[in-house]
Design a protein around this motif. Structure first.
Motif, PDB file in Angstrom:
ATOM      1  N   MET A 283       1.553  -0.029  -2.750  1.00 36.17           N
ATOM      2  CA  MET A 283       0.667  -0.841  -3.593  1.00 36.17           C
ATOM      3  C   MET A 283      -0.794  -0.471  -3.353  1.00 36.17           C
ATOM      4  O   MET A 283      -1.588  -0.370  -4.290  1.00 36.17           O
ATOM      5  CB  MET A 283       0.883  -2.331  -3.296  1.00 36.17           C
ATOM      6  CG  MET A 283       2.193  -2.884  -3.833  1.00 36.17           C
ATOM      7  SD  MET A 283       2.401  -4.646  -3.410  1.00 36.17           S
ATOM      8  CE  MET A 283       1.060  -5.394  -4.338  1.00 36.17           C
ATOM      9  N   PHE A 284      -1.158  -0.282  -2.093  1.00 36.69           N
ATOM     10  CA  PHE A 284      -2.536   0.007  -1.718  1.00 36.69           C
ATOM     11  C   PHE A 284      -2.995   1.332  -2.328  1.00 36.69           C
ATOM     12  O   PHE A 284      -4.035   1.398  -2.987  1.00 36.69           O
ATOM     13  CB  PHE A 284      -2.640   0.058  -0.189  1.00 36.69           C
ATOM     14  CG  PHE A 284      -4.039   0.261   0.315  1.00 36.69           C
ATOM     15  CD1 PHE A 284      -4.875  -0.818   0.539  1.00 36.69           C
ATOM     16  CD2 PHE A 284      -4.519   1.533   0.564  1.00 36.69           C
ATOM     17  CE1 PHE A 284      -6.169  -0.634   1.004  1.00 36.69           C
ATOM     18  CE2 PHE A 284      -5.811   1.736   1.035  1.00 36.69           C
ATOM     19  CZ  PHE A 284      -6.637   0.650   1.252  1.00 36.69           C
ATOM     20  N   ASN A 287      -3.215   0.936  -6.127  1.00 36.96           N
ATOM     21  CA  ASN A 287      -3.908  -0.221  -6.698  1.00 36.96           C
ATOM     22  C   ASN A 287      -3.013  -1.059  -7.611  1.00 36.96           C
ATOM     23  O   ASN A 287      -3.365  -1.406  -8.743  1.00 36.96           O
ATOM     24  CB  ASN A 287      -5.157   0.221  -7.466  1.00 36.96           C
ATOM     25  CG  ASN A 287      -6.393   0.220  -6.595  1.00 36.96           C
ATOM     26  OD1 ASN A 287      -6.990  -0.824  -6.356  1.00 36.96           O
ATOM     27  ND2 ASN A 287      -6.732   1.386  -6.073  1.00 36.96           N
TER      28      ASN A 287
ATOM     29  N   TYR B 267      -6.966  -7.451  -1.511  1.00 38.74           N
ATOM     30  CA  TYR B 267      -6.663  -6.760  -0.251  1.00 38.74           C
ATOM     31  C   TYR B 267      -7.225  -5.341  -0.268  1.00 38.74           C
ATOM     32  O   TYR B 267      -6.969  -4.577  -1.171  1.00 38.74           O
ATOM     33  CB  TYR B 267      -5.153  -6.759   0.033  1.00 38.74           C
ATOM     34  CG  TYR B 267      -4.334  -5.869  -0.879  1.00 38.74           C
ATOM     35  CD1 TYR B 267      -4.026  -6.267  -2.181  1.00 38.74           C
ATOM     36  CD2 TYR B 267      -3.885  -4.621  -0.454  1.00 38.74           C
ATOM     37  CE1 TYR B 267      -3.295  -5.458  -3.010  1.00 38.74           C
ATOM     38  CE2 TYR B 267      -3.145  -3.814  -1.287  1.00 38.74           C
ATOM     39  CZ  TYR B 267      -2.854  -4.230  -2.574  1.00 38.74           C
ATOM     40  OH  TYR B 267      -2.132  -3.414  -3.407  1.00 38.74           O
ATOM     41  N   VAL B 268      -8.042  -5.052   0.727  1.00 36.28           N
ATOM     42  CA  VAL B 268      -8.615  -3.707   0.850  1.00 36.28           C
ATOM     43  C   VAL B 268      -8.476  -3.152   2.266  1.00 36.28           C
ATOM     44  O   VAL B 268      -8.869  -2.010   2.511  1.00 36.28           O
ATOM     45  CB  VAL B 268     -10.106  -3.678   0.429  1.00 36.28           C
ATOM     46  CG1 VAL B 268     -10.247  -3.956  -1.059  1.00 36.28           C
ATOM     47  CG2 VAL B 268     -10.931  -4.657   1.250  1.00 36.28           C
ATOM     48  N   GLY B 292      -5.644  -5.430  -5.336  1.00 36.13           N
ATOM     49  CA  GLY B 292      -6.589  -4.630  -4.566  1.00 36.13           C
ATOM     50  C   GLY B 292      -6.037  -3.255  -4.339  1.00 36.13           C
ATOM     51  O   GLY B 292      -5.336  -2.700  -5.188  1.00 36.13           O
ATOM     52  N   GLY B 293      -6.328  -2.722  -3.147  1.00 36.81           N
ATOM     53  CA  GLY B 293      -5.910  -1.373  -2.821  1.00 36.81           C
ATOM     54  C   GLY B 293      -7.129  -0.532  -2.500  1.00 36.81           C
ATOM     55  O   GLY B 293      -8.230  -1.059  -2.264  1.00 36.81           O
ATOM     56  N   VAL B 294      -6.898   0.770  -2.517  1.00 34.28           N
ATOM     57  CA  VAL B 294      -7.974   1.702  -2.189  1.00 34.28           C
ATOM     58  C   VAL B 294      -9.036   1.620  -3.298  1.00 34.28           C
ATOM     59  O   VAL B 294      -8.734   1.742  -4.482  1.00 34.28           O
ATOM     60  CB  VAL B 294      -7.392   3.129  -1.998  1.00 34.28           C
ATOM     61  CG1 VAL B 294      -6.609   3.588  -3.203  1.00 34.28           C
ATOM     62  CG2 VAL B 294      -8.472   4.121  -1.647  1.00 34.28           C
ATOM     63  N   ALA B 295     -10.259   1.362  -2.909  1.00 38.01           N
ATOM     64  CA  ALA B 295     -11.294   1.022  -3.898  1.00 38.01           C
ATOM     65  C   ALA B 295     -11.786   2.250  -4.673  1.00 38.01           C
ATOM     66  O   ALA B 295     -12.148   3.250  -4.066  1.00 38.01           O
ATOM     67  CB  ALA B 295     -12.477   0.381  -3.187  1.00 38.01           C
TER      68      ALA B 295
END
Lengths: 347, 347
Positions: A283-284, A287, B267-268, B292-295
């Motif tokens: 998920m991270f 995104n 979430y980051v 969220g995730g990697v911005a």
């Protein structure tokens, strides 16, 4: 009156129980015209969700107001009404925001001490906050009455999933789960303007309904093969949104596997089993958002009702077996064995 | 040139490496003016994220263009530029949508074969898609240059978390994590109009920065006590949004515990460890979203840059220790031991 009672796993009985009465000024007693069996009732039936022996069951129903407490303003005897699957007071901050499922005074039909929907009548707490009036004429329209019953849960839950999946005009959407909620998710996604709707399923009776409800593609594969099939249909990317209408580790894993980077999984399948299927690392990196939960159906009924009344949408085909109250135990068996999609109950 | 190289856990060295050159027409060679050490670099330092011995490290930097390939249109030697922590081509569908972190041609600084930010110079692929020009005058403003460096990661990541947490004017927000990202999350939440910002942390140097950045409340408790404290501050409900800027099982559990029903966890924190802390049953019952995730920091720089340039926001206080290139290994040690919050590197 007679009502359905769950005594244990696979032990559903229809029994004589006390007639409901007005206990609080804000109560209504409602005579049930239509009820049904939910996929989530099967978790209790199978013993996967705990129930105390003797609890009532059933949380989807519509009917006619028989008696209204002195504090009820919006309803009078004779009114045709539909109930959402959670009651709510209609006055708290959560109700005002539309999150009726978080109402501190809210509760579930069939919880200890309350009536369930699969019976002849129901005491409805906080009737003004809970119930929604239907046109009286609908009572004599058999098809329409069945369609309106879907407002009590599956249609609003499918709508909640479609909102959670971020469906917008032009979206591509995949739907994991070919039960009534998944099929209503297809319908809701189409109603919200999805351009492409990929239904995952392999039972033709169900995928036929999915196509009738708006699915543009059907993927019969499962697991990794399903991921590959959906990606092949979407230039390798996956779909903007995914409706997760099952609630198992495997279904969540599939949903997260077929969603496009930056997309959303709208989850409405009641979570059960030990694993979540949620891989935060995946998920991270991509995104992916996870949005959903127990649907605040009460909030959605006024939006969805006009479209059901005028025939723009007709969820009635999800009901493929009709039983009387005596047929309820057999209805559970049929749904458990997947010989019926969703069982309509006419007490 | 000299650059930082990671040879193994706790083995960070500054070594002579080949000078970067223009290899593709779209490359730029950039002379680094400011770089820094990220909390996520510590996962590699501690051996919790795998690295091949000899990989470069560092993904936050700004500097001056030294040489531009013939295919570069937007930059010329002498330009002051900032790089986001991921490079991206600027032309694909994902880049067009703003999800630059999913660019198929994108990549991370310090990945095998690429330069890292903690060195004298960097070869920047897809310079037109990746870099953002800064006003030349900033080069002579020491404080401003440091503030602008935060655009490469922590400020944009904090902003991403605040968006994921659904921060709007009037929101209440809690921030889990008192590192530079969490503190920038406080700043971003305030910038987006949050009315109440509860920072969780117990190191006064950090909570002082949190207050300076806009935190209205500080909760020093941890675990269940932190949940109780946040609930006490919010009429028992929790906050509309939570910024999760740590990435551990415990921090996610805390985030899900303090978010209000119907709210969002942005979430980051890079997920690490074996458990996720995600309880789907809790999320389902309370309609909690996880976003969220990697911005995609590259997308946010143009939004955030004017506010940094005019001093509306100043993230420079997150840098509390400055080292030259030779001091980088000591900088890692200081951050690992939490004697430094975030280390600025001036090669």
């Amino acid at each position: 009156m007679r009502a359905t009672v769950i005594h244990g796993p696979h032990d559903i009985r229809v029994e004589e129980v006390p007639d409901p009465t007005v206990q609080q000024p804000t109560d209504v007693v409602l005579r049930v015209l239509r009820a049904c069996i939910c996929g989530s009732d099967l978790w209790a039936y199978r013993g996967e969700s705990a129930r105390q022996p003797g609890q009532r069951i059933g949380h989807e129903f519509l009917g006619v107001v028989e008696e209204a407490g002195p504090g009820v303003n919006g309803f009078a005897p004779g009114d045709l009404v539909v109930a959402p699957f959670v009651w709510s007071d209609g006055t708290c901050a959560y109700c005002a925001e539309g999150l009726t499922t978080s109402c501190p005074q809210g509760g579930f039909w069939g919880s200890v001490g309350s009536d369930g929907g699969q019976g002849e009548a129901v005491r409805v707490p906080f009737a003004d906050g809970t119930l929604v009036k239907l046109p009286a004429a609908a009572a004599s329209d058999d098809r329409l009455l069945t369609a309106l019953l879907a407002l009590s849960d599956v249609l609003g839950t499918g709508h909640h999933a479609a909102l959670g999946a971020g469906v917008r005009p032009g979206s591509t959407v995949a739907v994991v789960g070919d039960g009534a909620v998944g099929l209503c998710g297809v319908m809701a996604a189409k109603r919200l303007g999805a351009e492409r709707i990929i239904a995952l399923g392999r039972h033709q009776a169900r995928t036929d309904i999915a196509r009738a409800f708006g699915a543009t593609d059907v993927v019969a594969e499962r697991g990794d093969a399903a991921l590959a099939a959906v990606r092949e249909l979407t230039r390798g990317e996956g779909t903007h949104g995914v409706i997760e209408a099952v609630g198992t580790e495997q279904s969540m894993r599939t949903a997260l596997g077929i969603v496009r980077d930056g997309g959303s999984v709208g989850y409405v399948g009641v979570p059960h089993g030990s694993g979540t299927g949620v891989d935060l690392g995946v998920m991270f990196d991509r995104n992916i958002a996870l949005r959903g939960g127990v649907a605040p159906v009460r909030t959605y009924i006024p939006d969805l009702l006009p479209d059901v009344l005028d025939g723009t949408i007709d969820p009635s085909p999800v009901f493929d077996l009709t039983v009387g109250l005596d047929g309820v135990p057999g209805g559970y068996k049929a749904m458990d064995e997947r010989t019926a999609l969703k069982v309509l109950v006419t007490p």
